[in-house]
Design a protein around this motif. Sequence first.
Motif, PDB file in Angstrom:
ATOM      1  N   ALA A  98      -4.284   0.106  -1.928  1.00 20.43           N
ATOM      2  CA  ALA A  98      -4.333   0.475  -0.514  1.00 20.43           C
ATOM      3  C   ALA A  98      -4.301   1.988  -0.337  1.00 20.43           C
ATOM      4  O   ALA A  98      -5.049   2.559   0.468  1.00 20.43           O
ATOM      5  N   ILE A  99      -3.456   2.663  -1.104  1.00 22.58           N
ATOM      6  CA  ILE A  99      -3.361   4.125  -1.011  1.00 22.58           C
ATOM      7  C   ILE A  99      -4.677   4.774  -1.413  1.00 22.58           C
ATOM      8  O   ILE A  99      -5.199   5.661  -0.715  1.00 22.58           O
ATOM      9  N   HIS A 100      -5.252   4.343  -2.549  1.00 21.61           N
ATOM     10  CA  HIS A 100      -6.497   4.948  -3.011  1.00 21.61           C
ATOM     11  C   HIS A 100      -7.652   4.690  -2.048  1.00 21.61           C
ATOM     12  O   HIS A 100      -8.474   5.586  -1.798  1.00 21.61           O
ATOM     13  N   ALA A 101      -7.721   3.483  -1.494  1.00 20.72           N
ATOM     14  CA  ALA A 101      -8.797   3.185  -0.551  1.00 20.72           C
ATOM     15  C   ALA A 101      -8.648   4.015   0.717  1.00 20.72           C
ATOM     16  O   ALA A 101      -9.629   4.529   1.258  1.00 20.72           O
ATOM     17  N   ARG A 102      -7.411   4.165   1.184  1.00 18.06           N
ATOM     18  CA  ARG A 102      -7.184   4.963   2.395  1.00 18.06           C
ATOM     19  C   ARG A 102      -7.521   6.432   2.139  1.00 18.06           C
ATOM     20  O   ARG A 102      -8.124   7.091   2.989  1.00 18.06           O
ATOM     21  N   GLU A 103      -7.153   6.942   0.969  1.00 19.31           N
ATOM     22  CA  GLU A 103      -7.451   8.337   0.652  1.00 19.31           C
ATOM     23  C   GLU A 103      -8.949   8.562   0.486  1.00 19.31           C
ATOM     24  O   GLU A 103      -9.418   9.692   0.613  1.00 19.31           O
ATOM     25  N   ALA A 104      -9.705   7.488   0.187  1.00 14.83           N
ATOM     26  CA  ALA A 104     -11.161   7.601   0.086  1.00 14.83           C
ATOM     27  C   ALA A 104     -11.836   7.561   1.455  1.00 14.83           C
ATOM     28  O   ALA A 104     -13.064   7.659   1.544  1.00 14.83           O
ATOM     29  N   GLY A 105     -11.050   7.398   2.506  1.00 15.79           N
ATOM     30  CA  GLY A 105     -11.604   7.454   3.853  1.00 15.79           C
ATOM     31  C   GLY A 105     -11.774   6.109   4.533  1.00 15.79           C
ATOM     32  O   GLY A 105     -12.293   6.037   5.645  1.00 15.79           O
ATOM     33  N   ALA A 106     -11.327   5.032   3.886  1.00 14.58           N
ATOM     34  CA  ALA A 106     -11.499   3.706   4.463  1.00 14.58           C
ATOM     35  C   ALA A 106     -10.346   3.347   5.393  1.00 14.58           C
ATOM     36  O   ALA A 106      -9.226   3.825   5.225  1.00 14.58           O
ATOM     37  N   GLU A 107     -10.650   2.520   6.364  1.00 16.70           N
ATOM     38  CA  GLU A 107      -9.594   1.875   7.137  1.00 16.70           C
ATOM     39  C   GLU A 107      -9.111   0.690   6.321  1.00 16.70           C
ATOM     40  O   GLU A 107      -9.913  -0.127   5.865  1.00 16.70           O
ATOM     41  N   VAL A 108      -7.801   0.582   6.132  1.00 19.79           N
ATOM     42  CA  VAL A 108      -7.259  -0.399   5.192  1.00 19.79           C
ATOM     43  C   VAL A 108      -6.219  -1.265   5.881  1.00 19.79           C
ATOM     44  O   VAL A 108      -5.356  -0.773   6.604  1.00 19.79           O
ATOM     45  N   THR A 109      -6.309  -2.573   5.627  1.00 17.54           N
ATOM     46  CA  THR A 109      -5.307  -3.532   6.071  1.00 17.54           C
ATOM     47  C   THR A 109      -4.751  -4.242   4.848  1.00 17.54           C
ATOM     48  O   THR A 109      -5.507  -4.672   3.976  1.00 17.54           O
ATOM     49  N   LEU A 110      -3.429  -4.344   4.763  1.00 12.62           N
ATOM     50  CA  LEU A 110      -2.755  -5.034   3.660  1.00 12.62           C
ATOM     51  C   LEU A 110      -2.014  -6.230   4.229  1.00 12.62           C
ATOM     52  O   LEU A 110      -1.247  -6.093   5.185  1.00 12.62           O
ATOM     53  N   VAL A 111      -2.234  -7.419   3.647  1.00 14.05           N
ATOM     54  CA  VAL A 111      -1.500  -8.611   4.058  1.00 14.05           C
ATOM     55  C   VAL A 111      -0.634  -9.079   2.888  1.00 14.05           C
ATOM     56  O   VAL A 111      -1.075  -9.108   1.745  1.00 14.05           O
ATOM     57  N   ASP A 112       0.605  -9.439   3.183  1.00 11.25           N
ATOM     58  CA  ASP A 112       1.543  -9.864   2.142  1.00 11.25           C
ATOM     59  C   ASP A 112       2.207 -11.161   2.579  1.00 11.25           C
ATOM     60  O   ASP A 112       2.499 -11.347   3.764  1.00 11.25           O
ATOM     61  N   LYS A 113       2.468 -12.044   1.604  1.00  4.92           N
ATOM     62  CA  LYS A 113       3.118 -13.315   1.927  1.00  4.92           C
ATOM     63  C   LYS A 113       4.568 -13.105   2.356  1.00  4.92           C
ATOM     64  O   LYS A 113       5.139 -13.945   3.060  1.00  4.92           O
ATOM     65  N   GLY A 114       5.178 -11.997   1.906  1.00  6.60           N
ATOM     66  CA  GLY A 114       6.549 -11.671   2.285  1.00  6.60           C
ATOM     67  C   GLY A 114       6.590 -10.318   2.975  1.00  6.60           C
ATOM     68  O   GLY A 114       5.732  -9.995   3.790  1.00  6.60           O
ATOM     69  N   TYR A 115       7.595  -9.542   2.625  1.00  6.39           N
ATOM     70  CA  TYR A 115       7.746  -8.191   3.186  1.00  6.39           C
ATOM     71  C   TYR A 115       7.332  -7.208   2.104  1.00  6.39           C
ATOM     72  O   TYR A 115       8.006  -7.086   1.074  1.00  6.39           O
ATOM     73  N   ARG A 132       2.742   5.821   5.281  1.00  5.19           N
ATOM     74  CA  ARG A 132       2.537   7.235   5.591  1.00  5.19           C
ATOM     75  C   ARG A 132       1.057   7.618   5.614  1.00  5.19           C
ATOM     76  O   ARG A 132       0.630   8.445   6.419  1.00  5.19           O
ATOM     77  N   VAL A 133       0.255   7.004   4.733  1.00  4.18           N
ATOM     78  CA  VAL A 133      -1.169   7.361   4.687  1.00  4.18           C
ATOM     79  C   VAL A 133      -1.982   6.599   5.721  1.00  4.18           C
ATOM     80  O   VAL A 133      -3.176   6.834   5.861  1.00  4.18           O
ATOM     81  N   GLY A 134      -1.357   5.677   6.451  1.00  3.97           N
ATOM     82  CA  GLY A 134      -2.047   5.039   7.564  1.00  3.97           C
ATOM     83  C   GLY A 134      -2.591   3.650   7.297  1.00  3.97           C
ATOM     84  O   GLY A 134      -3.474   3.188   8.032  1.00  3.97           O
ATOM     85  N   VAL A 135      -2.075   2.977   6.303  1.00  3.37           N
ATOM     86  CA  VAL A 135      -2.492   1.590   6.041  1.00  3.37           C
ATOM     87  C   VAL A 135      -1.786   0.669   7.029  1.00  3.37           C
ATOM     88  O   VAL A 135      -0.577   0.819   7.275  1.00  3.37           O
ATOM     89  N   ARG A 136      -2.525  -0.277   7.582  1.00  2.62           N
ATOM     90  CA  ARG A 136      -1.923  -1.285   8.452  1.00  2.62           C
ATOM     91  C   ARG A 136      -1.346  -2.399   7.579  1.00  2.62           C
ATOM     92  O   ARG A 136      -2.069  -3.040   6.815  1.00  2.62           O
ATOM     93  N   ILE A 137      -0.030  -2.645   7.680  1.00  2.00           N
ATOM     94  CA  ILE A 137       0.643  -3.669   6.884  1.00  2.00           C
ATOM     95  C   ILE A 137       0.951  -4.873   7.767  1.00  2.00           C
ATOM     96  O   ILE A 137       1.553  -4.719   8.834  1.00  2.00           O
ATOM     97  N   LEU A 138       0.549  -6.046   7.307  1.00  5.68           N
ATOM     98  CA  LEU A 138       0.886  -7.287   7.989  1.00  5.68           C
ATOM     99  C   LEU A 138       1.835  -8.075   7.081  1.00  5.68           C
ATOM    100  O   LEU A 138       1.404  -8.714   6.115  1.00  5.68           O
ATOM    101  N   ASP A 139       3.123  -7.977   7.362  1.00  9.14           N
ATOM    102  CA  ASP A 139       4.136  -8.670   6.564  1.00  9.14           C
ATOM    103  C   ASP A 139       4.198 -10.143   6.954  1.00  9.14           C
ATOM    104  O   ASP A 139       3.798 -10.541   8.058  1.00  9.14           O
ATOM    105  N   HIS A 140       4.720 -10.951   6.026  1.00  7.80           N
ATOM    106  CA  HIS A 140       4.905 -12.386   6.263  1.00  7.80           C
ATOM    107  C   HIS A 140       3.611 -13.018   6.783  1.00  7.80           C
ATOM    108  O   HIS A 140       3.629 -13.841   7.702  1.00  7.80           O
ATOM    109  N   SER A 141       2.509 -12.616   6.144  1.00  2.00           N
ATOM    110  CA  SER A 141       1.181 -13.062   6.575  1.00  2.00           C
ATOM    111  C   SER A 141       0.356 -13.513   5.379  1.00  2.00           C
ATOM    112  O   SER A 141      -0.648 -12.879   5.018  1.00  2.00           O
TER     113      SER A 141
END
Length: 363
Positions: free
Chosen positions: A24-41, A136-145
């Motif tokens: 997620a960090i590398h993709a965001r630093e490359a200029g992409a809009e990034v969303t991360l989904v995690d089963k927990g927190y 901090r780098v601007g990734v959107r995190i969706l916890d418990h998802s």
Amino acid sequence: MSELWQTSTDVLVIGGGPAAAWAAIHAREAGAEVTLVDKGYCGTSGATAPSGTGVWYVAPEETARVNAKASREALGGHLADHYWMDRVLDQTYTNMNRLAVEGKYPFPTDPATGEQLRTGVQGPEYMRRMRAWVKRVGVRILDHSPALELLVDDAGTVRGAAGYQRQLDRDYRIAAGAVVLASGGCAFLASAVASPVAAATIRHGRCRRVVGPVRVRHGSRSARLDLTPVVRGAGRTGLRPSDSPTLDAAEVVEAAQAELIPFQKNYLRHGERLRPALDALDTLWERASNELGGRTGDDRIRARQAAAITAVGRLMYESSLARTETRGMSKRADHPEQDPAQRHHILSGGLDAVWTETAEVAS
């Protein structure tokens, strides 16, 4: 359950451990809009967060790197791909240095030299800082998802993923230009005896391993796709049973664990024990395909977990039967010697019909 929530992103990362966070960090630093989904927190879920983790941190000096790779050869049954080993060493060295400086991780110090020792991390502190960095780098995190299935078009090209947000009690669908799978394995249900770890990107429908930074082409937002009717969920077992959903997920998990956890079957491997165990899992899979499902979001999560442990167990045992030797960490009680003719990789795949094939070791 509330109304389906739909969104889009350049890069969708599925998972919440170190692989997911770094991707997620590398993709965001490359200029992409990034969303991360995690089963927990993200930052506390997964195997790393509660653990102490050794790191393959080796200075970029030729002799040191050669010795580091040589130390792993026998453990890997002399099947190692040195190209990937070099990439892992390079990226690990870079990432740990970045973690020390940008992540401000408090590595211990060698009292003799005063230099930091970056060959290991404490999971709780490591992942706490990785979560903060990801945010901090601007990734959107969706916890418990948890993601429950990939989305594909009529050509089979991966276009995103769908899942369920537990705290909001709603389904979601996310369209993406690229999908990174960093969701780990099934160790949480199989007591760590059936835990292949996955880290891959799917872009334009093709899957590849990820070691280095995720590279996103300029203008990647043009790859984002609307969720039109031609996009469908690729999942079946545990989501879309062919018959009435009368099979309970807990029953499937219990039956799968009975074939995967006993040491006599999965550690002291012997063809006379592997074959009946695989036959039982095949029968379980067929029944799950027909009868396993769920009405609520939590029911569907449990059903997909049950389907996953069964599918992974079948792939694992089919691969074990295909290797009639003992090599590296792959042990066969009925074939205790290493066979020079079997110095190859074994690839496996398939759901209703599991297949295996061999692949040459990279020179």
